[in-house]
Design a protein around this motif. Structure first.
Motif, mmCIF file in Angstrom:
data_model
loop_
_atom_site.group_PDB
_atom_site.id
_atom_site.type_symbol
_atom_site.label_atom_id
_atom_site.label_comp_id
_atom_site.label_asym_id
_atom_site.label_seq_id
_atom_site.Cartn_x
_atom_site.Cartn_y
_atom_site.Cartn_z
ATOM 1 N N CYS A 16 -5.289 2.731 -5.720
ATOM 2 C CA CYS A 16 -5.414 1.812 -4.451
ATOM 3 C C CYS A 16 -4.600 2.174 -3.514
ATOM 4 O O CYS A 16 -4.671 1.477 -2.251
ATOM 5 C CB CYS A 16 -4.977 0.515 -5.083
ATOM 6 N N CYS A 53 -6.860 -4.930 -3.251
ATOM 7 C CA CYS A 53 -7.494 -3.683 -3.961
ATOM 8 C C CYS A 53 -7.382 -4.217 -5.433
ATOM 9 O O CYS A 53 -6.430 -4.368 -5.788
ATOM 10 C CB CYS A 53 -6.744 -2.447 -3.611
ATOM 11 N N CYS A 58 -12.242 -2.793 -2.815
ATOM 12 C CA CYS A 58 -11.629 -3.326 -1.915
ATOM 13 C C CYS A 58 -12.489 -4.603 -1.388
ATOM 14 O O CYS A 58 -13.580 -4.646 -1.354
ATOM 15 C CB CYS A 58 -11.557 -2.517 -0.553
#
Length: 452
Positions: free
Chosen positions: A270, A280, A289
């Motif tokens: 992430c 995330c 996302c």
């Protein structure tokens, strides 16, 4: 030579004969003008004449002044008194091409002409001496086995060089690690780093890249001052000048907060994957996302607080429909879809441009209602019972039919009176009733009708 020999032969024979018989010698000039027979002729003078055996084989005899004279026949040579042999040649042209005329004989000119181990070929009567293939030397004295490197012995090259032969020529080159003129001499490529380029260093008298100084798995980033700058690659740690070790080789070797092994390094997928203010979440090892509930935007670039205008961006309504931020019955913010002026249809699906906006855009018997040209009579629903509706000038015109009386907008009934009555017209448009201008003066002008 042959002609001279033939000419001198009879003279010599005559001298020998005279010397033997007379036992005395005379100078040739003493015979000139003398009478050799002044004292008479000897017995031999009368007996010695040319006979079959006077001269040798191949010779012929002629009577001289005092005695027979013997001479070899033309083309013969030898002793005219014993034997003359036929001459084989006088010059090379009388011999075969591979022979030469020597002492009036056609002989092989190669015999004893060339040196040891040499080859001899006769070309147009001339012997040609050559050393055979693989041999060298003077073909007229001696040929020896050729040495392929003979041109390099002794070497014509300078110090620190190598000599090799190509096309019988000595070629000089500098030895590996040396440079310079191979004819005068070669020296080491370098003695110090300063003699090498900026990206090289002097190792074992050679200019080489110093990147070999980097350790196992290390990267050579650059060369500065003839020295390598080494660094462990991403995911590796350790001494870059000795050995760099990997942090991981598979995902299972990584902790939960950095679950993915990428390029031998444990990372959080992430990190730097989503945009500003975005959330995330990992789905497996794949980053997903999204913008938070109270925000909107592109989660891969930027999320911002939600605004009313965001309800209509992008437009959730149908084609050509207009979106306006609004509220539902509960007061929650919702987009409101409407068709713009001049359009009709389901705003959630599609809005199409209407057929008209003014009555003038329709035919005389039609009216522009709801952006469509329709019959203003609406299927004869605008007039009273028993009345007849006809559309004219975009209006519904209601009349009672012949033989009927009454209010055409309310009710028309069959007339029983013989008294003529005036026909009244009433118009209805948009739910309002109107009278013709000619009848408006007497609003109560209704004729009483008698019933039978």
């Amino acid at each position: 030579m042959a002609e001279k020999f033939l000419f001198l032969a009879p003279v010599l024979l005559l001298a020998l004969q005279v010397g033997v018989d007379a036992q005395r010698y005379y100078h040739p000039r003493s015979y000139l003008g003398r009478d050799l027979y002044e004292h008479g002729r000897s017995i031999s003078d009368n007996l010695v004449t040319c006979g079959p055996h006077t001269c040798g084989v191949g010779a012929h005899c002629i009577h001289g002044s005092v005695r027979p004279v013997c001479a070899c026949l033309a083309g013969y040579s030898g002793d005219p008194l014993s034997q003359c042999i036929k001459i084989e040649c006088l010059d090379n042209s009388e011999c075969r091409s591979h022979q030469t005329c020597v002492n009036q004989h056609c002989v092989n000119p190669c015999e004893g002409t060339c040196g040891i181990n040499a080859n001899c070929d006769v070309r147009n009567h001339i012997p040609v001496c050559t050393c055979p293939a693989g041999y060298t030397g003077n073909p007229f004295s001696s040929c020896r086995i050729a040495d392929p490197e003979e041109a390099c012995h002794p070497s014509p090259c300078g110090p620190n060089t190598k000599c090799h032969v190509a096309n019988n020529q000595a070629i000089c080159t500098c030895l590996p690690g040396y440079r310079g003129s191979p004819l005068s001499g070669c020296r080491h490529e370098c003695e110090s780093d300063g003699e090498c380029g900026a990206q090289q260093s002097c190792r074992d008298f050679k200019c080489v890249s110093p990147c070999s100084d980097c350790g196992v798995n290390a990267d050579c980033e650059t060369v500065a001052a003839h020295r390598a700058v080494c660094k462990c690659p991403r995911g590796y740690h350790g001494d870059p000048y000795r050995i760099c070790s990997a942090e991981c080789t598979s995902d299972s070797e990584c902790p939960s907060y950095k679950p993915a092994c990428v390029y031998n390094a444990c990372i959080d997928p992430c990190v730097n994957s989503c945009g500003v203010n975005a959330d995330c979440n990992l789905r497996g090892l794949t980053p997903v996302c999204s913008c938070p509930r109270n925000m909107t935007g592109d989660p891969f670039t930027f999320c911002r607080p939600f605004e009313a205008r965001d309800l209509c961006e992008p437009n959730p309504c149908g084609a050509n429909a207009k979106c306006t931020p609004g509220h539902d019955r509960t007061g929650a913010e919702r987009p409101v879809c409407t068709c713009p002026t001049g359009y009709i249809g389901n705003a959630l699906v599609s809005c199409e441009r209407g057929e008209c906006e003014l009555d003038s855009q329709c035919s005389d018997h039609l009216a522009c209602v709801g952006y469509q040209c329709v019959d203003p009579c609406l299927g004869n629903t605008q007039c009273g019972s028993g009345a007849v509706c006809m559309a004219r000038r975009h209006l519904a015109v209601c009349t009672c039919p012949s033989g009927h009386n009454g209010d055409a907008l309310v009710n028309c009934y069959e007339s029983q009176s013989v008294v003529a009555s005036t026909r009244y017209y009433r118009y209805k448009r948009n739910g309002n009733y109107t009278l013709p201008a000619s009848e408006a003066a007497d609003a109560n002008g209704v004729t009483e009708e008698k019933q039978e």
